[in-house]
Design a protein around this motif. Structure first.
Motif, PDB file in Angstrom:
ATOM      1  N   CYS A 197      10.717   6.130 -12.314  1.00  0.00           N
ATOM      2  CA  CYS A 197      10.335   5.569 -11.024  1.00  0.00           C
ATOM      3  C   CYS A 197       9.417   4.369 -11.245  1.00  0.00           C
ATOM      4  CB  CYS A 197       9.598   6.613 -10.181  1.00  0.00           C
ATOM      5  SG  CYS A 197      10.636   7.965  -9.628  1.00  0.00           S
ATOM      6  N   THR A 198       9.424   3.444 -10.292  1.00  0.00           N
ATOM      7  CA  THR A 198       8.508   2.301 -10.373  1.00  0.00           C
ATOM      8  C   THR A 198       7.104   2.784  -9.977  1.00  0.00           C
ATOM      9  OG1 THR A 198       8.831   1.721  -8.056  1.00  0.00           O
ATOM     10  CG2 THR A 198      10.366   0.741  -9.650  1.00  0.00           C
ATOM     11  N   PRO A 199       6.061   2.034 -10.345  1.00  0.00           N
ATOM     12  CA  PRO A 199       4.702   2.431  -9.929  1.00  0.00           C
ATOM     13  C   PRO A 199       4.595   2.596  -8.411  1.00  0.00           C
ATOM     14  CG  PRO A 199       4.586   0.697 -11.567  1.00  0.00           C
ATOM     15  CD  PRO A 199       6.042   0.838 -11.222  1.00  0.00           C
ATOM     16  N   GLN A 200       5.297   1.714  -7.673  1.00  0.00           N
ATOM     17  CA  GLN A 200       5.292   1.825  -6.211  1.00  0.00           C
ATOM     18  C   GLN A 200       5.860   3.181  -5.773  1.00  0.00           C
ATOM     19  OE1 GLN A 200       4.640  -1.000  -3.686  1.00  0.00           O
ATOM     20  NE2 GLN A 200       4.418   0.898  -2.518  1.00  0.00           N
ATOM     21  N   GLU A 201       6.999   3.549  -6.339  1.00  0.00           N
ATOM     22  CA  GLU A 201       7.639   4.827  -5.978  1.00  0.00           C
ATOM     23  C   GLU A 201       6.760   6.018  -6.367  1.00  0.00           C
ATOM     24  OE1 GLU A 201      12.397   3.691  -6.424  1.00  0.00           O
ATOM     25  OE2 GLU A 201      11.186   4.041  -8.219  1.00  0.00           O
ATOM     26  N   LYS A 202       6.158   5.935  -7.541  1.00  0.00           N
ATOM     27  CA  LYS A 202       5.289   7.033  -7.984  1.00  0.00           C
ATOM     28  C   LYS A 202       4.105   7.184  -7.042  1.00  0.00           C
ATOM     29  CE  LYS A 202       6.346   6.518 -12.901  1.00  0.00           C
ATOM     30  NZ  LYS A 202       5.817   6.098 -14.207  1.00  0.00           N
ATOM     31  N   GLY A 203       3.497   6.053  -6.667  1.00  0.00           N
ATOM     32  CA  GLY A 203       2.356   6.086  -5.753  1.00  0.00           C
ATOM     33  C   GLY A 203       2.751   6.660  -4.403  1.00  0.00           C
ATOM     34  N   ASP A 204       3.925   6.245  -3.911  1.00  0.00           N
ATOM     35  CA  ASP A 204       4.404   6.765  -2.624  1.00  0.00           C
ATOM     36  C   ASP A 204       4.633   8.282  -2.710  1.00  0.00           C
ATOM     37  OD1 ASP A 204       4.339   4.243  -1.515  1.00  0.00           O
ATOM     38  OD2 ASP A 204       6.486   3.847  -1.811  1.00  0.00           O
ATOM     39  N   LEU A 205       5.279   8.705  -3.792  1.00  0.00           N
ATOM     40  CA  LEU A 205       5.561  10.142  -3.955  1.00  0.00           C
ATOM     41  C   LEU A 205       4.256  10.953  -4.013  1.00  0.00           C
ATOM     42  CD1 LEU A 205       8.487  10.133  -6.566  1.00  0.00           C
ATOM     43  CD2 LEU A 205       8.592  11.075  -4.244  1.00  0.00           C
TER      44      LEU A 205
ATOM     45  N   PRO B 215       0.853  -1.199   0.000  1.00  0.00           N
ATOM     46  CA  PRO B 215       0.000   0.000   0.000  1.00  0.00           C
ATOM     47  C   PRO B 215       0.888   1.248   0.000  1.00  0.00           C
ATOM     48  CG  PRO B 215      -0.463  -1.421   1.903  1.00  0.00           C
ATOM     49  CD  PRO B 215       0.697  -2.009   1.211  1.00  0.00           C
ATOM     50  N   PHE B 216       0.409   2.321  -0.617  1.00  0.00           N
ATOM     51  CA  PHE B 216       1.248   3.527  -0.708  1.00  0.00           C
ATOM     52  C   PHE B 216       1.453   4.151   0.659  1.00  0.00           C
ATOM     53  CE2 PHE B 216      -0.689   3.767  -5.146  1.00  0.00           C
ATOM     54  CZ  PHE B 216       0.365   3.036  -5.674  1.00  0.00           C
ATOM     55  N   SER B 217       2.644   4.717   0.825  1.00  0.00           N
ATOM     56  CA  SER B 217       2.972   5.318   2.113  1.00  0.00           C
ATOM     57  C   SER B 217       3.594   6.694   1.927  1.00  0.00           C
ATOM     58  CB  SER B 217       3.923   4.376   2.872  1.00  0.00           C
ATOM     59  OG  SER B 217       4.980   5.077   3.461  1.00  0.00           O
ATOM     60  N   ALA B 218       3.002   7.681   2.588  1.00  0.00           N
ATOM     61  CA  ALA B 218       3.520   9.045   2.514  1.00  0.00           C
ATOM     62  C   ALA B 218       4.930   9.109   3.113  1.00  0.00           C
ATOM     63  CB  ALA B 218       2.596   9.998   3.259  1.00  0.00           C
ATOM     64  N   GLU B 219       5.169   8.268   4.104  1.00  0.00           N
ATOM     65  CA  GLU B 219       6.469   8.253   4.768  1.00  0.00           C
ATOM     66  C   GLU B 219       7.571   7.799   3.801  1.00  0.00           C
ATOM     67  OE1 GLU B 219       7.852   6.031   8.690  1.00  0.00           O
ATOM     68  OE2 GLU B 219       5.783   6.760   8.768  1.00  0.00           O
ATOM     69  N   ARG B 220       7.270   6.705   3.105  1.00  0.00           N
ATOM     70  CA  ARG B 220       8.246   6.218   2.113  1.00  0.00           C
ATOM     71  C   ARG B 220       8.416   7.249   1.003  1.00  0.00           C
ATOM     72  NH1 ARG B 220       6.283   0.906   2.052  1.00  0.00           N
ATOM     73  NH2 ARG B 220       4.946   1.575   0.349  1.00  0.00           N
ATOM     74  N   GLY B 221       7.308   7.890   0.659  1.00  0.00           N
ATOM     75  CA  GLY B 221       7.382   8.936  -0.364  1.00  0.00           C
ATOM     76  C   GLY B 221       8.310  10.055   0.068  1.00  0.00           C
ATOM     77  N   GLN B 222       8.215  10.427   1.331  1.00  0.00           N
ATOM     78  CA  GLN B 222       9.054  11.508   1.853  1.00  0.00           C
ATOM     79  C   GLN B 222      10.540  11.120   1.845  1.00  0.00           C
ATOM     80  OE1 GLN B 222       7.910  12.983   5.722  1.00  0.00           O
ATOM     81  NE2 GLN B 222       9.088  14.858   5.390  1.00  0.00           N
ATOM     82  N   GLN B 223      10.778   9.838   2.212  1.00  0.00           N
ATOM     83  CA  GLN B 223      12.165   9.357   2.190  1.00  0.00           C
ATOM     84  C   GLN B 223      12.760   9.491   0.798  1.00  0.00           C
ATOM     85  OE1 GLN B 223      12.431   5.320   3.625  1.00  0.00           O
ATOM     86  NE2 GLN B 223      12.062   5.989   5.740  1.00  0.00           N
ATOM     87  N   LEU B 224      12.002   9.034  -0.180  1.00  0.00           N
ATOM     88  CA  LEU B 224      12.474   9.099  -1.569  1.00  0.00           C
ATOM     89  C   LEU B 224      12.641  10.559  -1.992  1.00  0.00           C
ATOM     90  CD1 LEU B 224      13.179   7.633  -4.197  1.00  0.00           C
ATOM     91  CD2 LEU B 224      10.750   7.566  -4.756  1.00  0.00           C
ATOM     92  N   TRP B 225      11.737  11.408  -1.532  1.00  0.00           N
ATOM     93  CA  TRP B 225      11.768  12.832  -1.845  1.00  0.00           C
ATOM     94  C   TRP B 225      13.114  13.456  -1.457  1.00  0.00           C
ATOM     95  CZ3 TRP B 225       8.485  15.963  -4.421  1.00  0.00           C
ATOM     96  CH2 TRP B 225       8.670  17.344  -4.289  1.00  0.00           C
ATOM     97  N   ASN B 226      13.616  13.034  -0.298  1.00  0.00           N
ATOM     98  CA  ASN B 226      14.843  13.648   0.216  1.00  0.00           C
ATOM     99  C   ASN B 226      16.116  12.860  -0.118  1.00  0.00           C
ATOM    100  OD1 ASN B 226      13.890  16.058   1.675  1.00  0.00           O
ATOM    101  ND2 ASN B 226      12.748  14.558   2.880  1.00  0.00           N
ATOM    102  N   GLN B 227      15.938  11.662  -0.669  1.00  0.00           N
ATOM    103  CA  GLN B 227      17.107  10.842  -0.977  1.00  0.00           C
ATOM    104  C   GLN B 227      17.953  11.485  -2.073  1.00  0.00           C
ATOM    105  OE1 GLN B 227      16.055   6.724  -1.648  1.00  0.00           O
ATOM    106  NE2 GLN B 227      18.086   6.249  -2.471  1.00  0.00           N
ATOM    107  N   GLU B 228      19.279  11.449  -1.882  1.00  0.00           N
ATOM    108  CA  GLU B 228      20.166  12.074  -2.865  1.00  0.00           C
ATOM    109  C   GLU B 228      20.743  11.037  -3.819  1.00  0.00           C
ATOM    110  OE1 GLU B 228      22.731  14.080  -0.041  1.00  0.00           O
ATOM    111  OE2 GLU B 228      21.911  15.996  -0.711  1.00  0.00           O
ATOM    112  N   PHE B 229      20.811  11.401  -5.077  1.00  0.00           N
ATOM    113  CA  PHE B 229      21.360  10.520  -6.105  1.00  0.00           C
ATOM    114  C   PHE B 229      22.490  11.252  -6.812  1.00  0.00           C
ATOM    115  CE2 PHE B 229      16.954   9.443  -5.423  1.00  0.00           C
ATOM    116  CZ  PHE B 229      16.949   8.055  -5.391  1.00  0.00           C
ATOM    117  N   LEU B 230      23.593  10.526  -7.035  1.00  0.00           N
ATOM    118  CA  LEU B 230      24.728  11.150  -7.705  1.00  0.00           C
ATOM    119  C   LEU B 230      24.475  11.207  -9.215  1.00  0.00           C
ATOM    120  CD1 LEU B 230      27.674  12.284  -7.435  1.00  0.00           C
ATOM    121  CD2 LEU B 230      28.432   9.987  -8.043  1.00  0.00           C
ATOM    122  N   HIS B 231      24.525  12.398  -9.748  1.00  0.00           N
ATOM    123  CA  HIS B 231      24.408  12.553 -11.202  1.00  0.00           C
ATOM    124  C   HIS B 231      25.812  12.506 -11.789  1.00  0.00           C
ATOM    125  CE1 HIS B 231      23.832  15.052 -14.981  1.00  0.00           C
ATOM    126  NE2 HIS B 231      23.007  14.037 -15.146  1.00  0.00           N
TER     127      HIS B 231
END
Lengths: 134, 187
Positions: free
Chosen positions: A119-127, A39-55
């Motif tokens: 993003c995967t559907p799971q990640e999109k839903g969480d975001l 199930p989608f989670s706002a918390e997981r969405g927030q984690q992904l929101w702030n996660q840093e990725f090296l470009h």
């Protein structure tokens, strides 16, 4: 008779959870939900929101928050172009999440920009769940 | 007979006056033999909602007549890496915008700047940036860097609208230039 018809129309609407009635993007949610395990989670969405990725190309760290900030009710600023970005929180910007096509377009572009992949559907839903909670 | 002569003479005089006036409020952009053309359109204004919405939501929606067809094709072919940004469109919008830009590109336009732009490019040249078009570079060569690149209110030649006030109407006339954070430009 008229009353009966009126009940039949009104009842299903009043029984719907308010979020579903309010958001035209609920079709998006159900599309993504079908292709997700959890199930989608706002918390997981927030984690992904702030996660840093090296470009790799620019050797800089990218995250959603880099441009949108971690305060979704505030204006953001594009890191490279300096373009002002209106708040994403639907509570202060009613337009947000109201146009499915627009949501899909920007999720695709910005996941690629930030994560270097779609993003995967799971990640999109969480975001989206995270954004909608703001 | 005298009356006829008088009429002809006054018609001639009126013509000369009108001719003179058309020179007087001329912006004399490059001193070429194009003065009378100044009353014609600079660049054909945008006339496509999808283009203006999709492209104009991130940057100034450059008129199609500012680049040749091949340039637009190349730009539209690499939207995933659009000058460092991802600007991908879905198929329908992509096709609509590509059609609009290539149908109205500089090589097909009669507008004044479009013709100058095409004349300044060799046949196989298709720059990806409008700021790399020789004619555009030439028109801006006298403006010092402190007013464009080093000017925090302008930052790059690519922000046409930060100085050209009537750019949406397709006018790049010199007397309408107001450099952001500086003011009128007189050369």
């Amino acid at each position: 008779m008229n009353r009966l018809i009126a009940y039949m129309v009104i009842m299903p609407i009043t029984l719907m959870p308010p979020a579903l009635v309010a958001s035209p993007s609920n079709t998006l949610f159900s599309d993504y939900a079908q292709a997700s395990t959890d199930p989608f989670s706002a918390e997981r969405g927030q984690q992904l929101w702030n996660q840093e990725f090296l470009h790799a190309k620019s050797k800089t760290l990218r995250s959603c928050a880099v441009c949108h900030t971690d305060e979704l009710t505030q204006y953001g600023k594009h890191k490279r172009t300096q373009k002002t970005i209106a708040p994403l929180a639907p509570s202060v910007n009613a337009e947000r999440l109201s146009d499915v096509k627009k949501v899909k377009k920007w999720l695709k572009r910005n996941c690629k920009w930030t994560l270097g992949r779609e993003c995967t559907p799971q990640e999109k839903g969480d975001l989206l769940t995270f954004i909608q909670s703001k | 007979m005298k009356l006829k002569l008088l009429v002809i003479f006054s018609l001639l005089a009126a013509f000369v006056v009108v001719w003179g006036l058309s020179f007087a409020d001329d912006d004399s952009d490059d001193g070429e033999n194009m003065r009378l053309w100044n009353k014609t359109i600079g660049v054909t204004p945008n006339n496509n909602t999808v283009y203006e919405q999709e492209c104009g939501s991130c940057h100034f929606a450059y008129q199609a007549g500012l680049l040749p067809e091949q340039s637009w094709r190349n730009i539209m072919n690499q939207l995933e890496e659009h000058f460092g940004e991802n600007a991908e469109l879905d198929t329908q919008e992509h096709q609509a915008i590509l059609n609009y830009l290539t149908d109205n590109s500089a090589d097909k336009s009669n507008a004044r700047h479009a013709k100058h732009i095409m004349r300044s490019l060799s046949k196989d040249q298709a720059p990806l940036r409008i700021t790399e078009v020789p004619y555009i570079k030439k028109e801006h060569r006298e403006i010092p860097a402190r007013l464009i690149n080093d000017n925090p209110k302008v930052t790059s030649l690519s922000h046409c609208n930060r100085c050209h006030q009537n750019v949406a109407q397709g006018s790049f006339s010199e007397n309408e230039v107001l450099i952001a954070g500086y003011g009128k430009w007189d050369d």
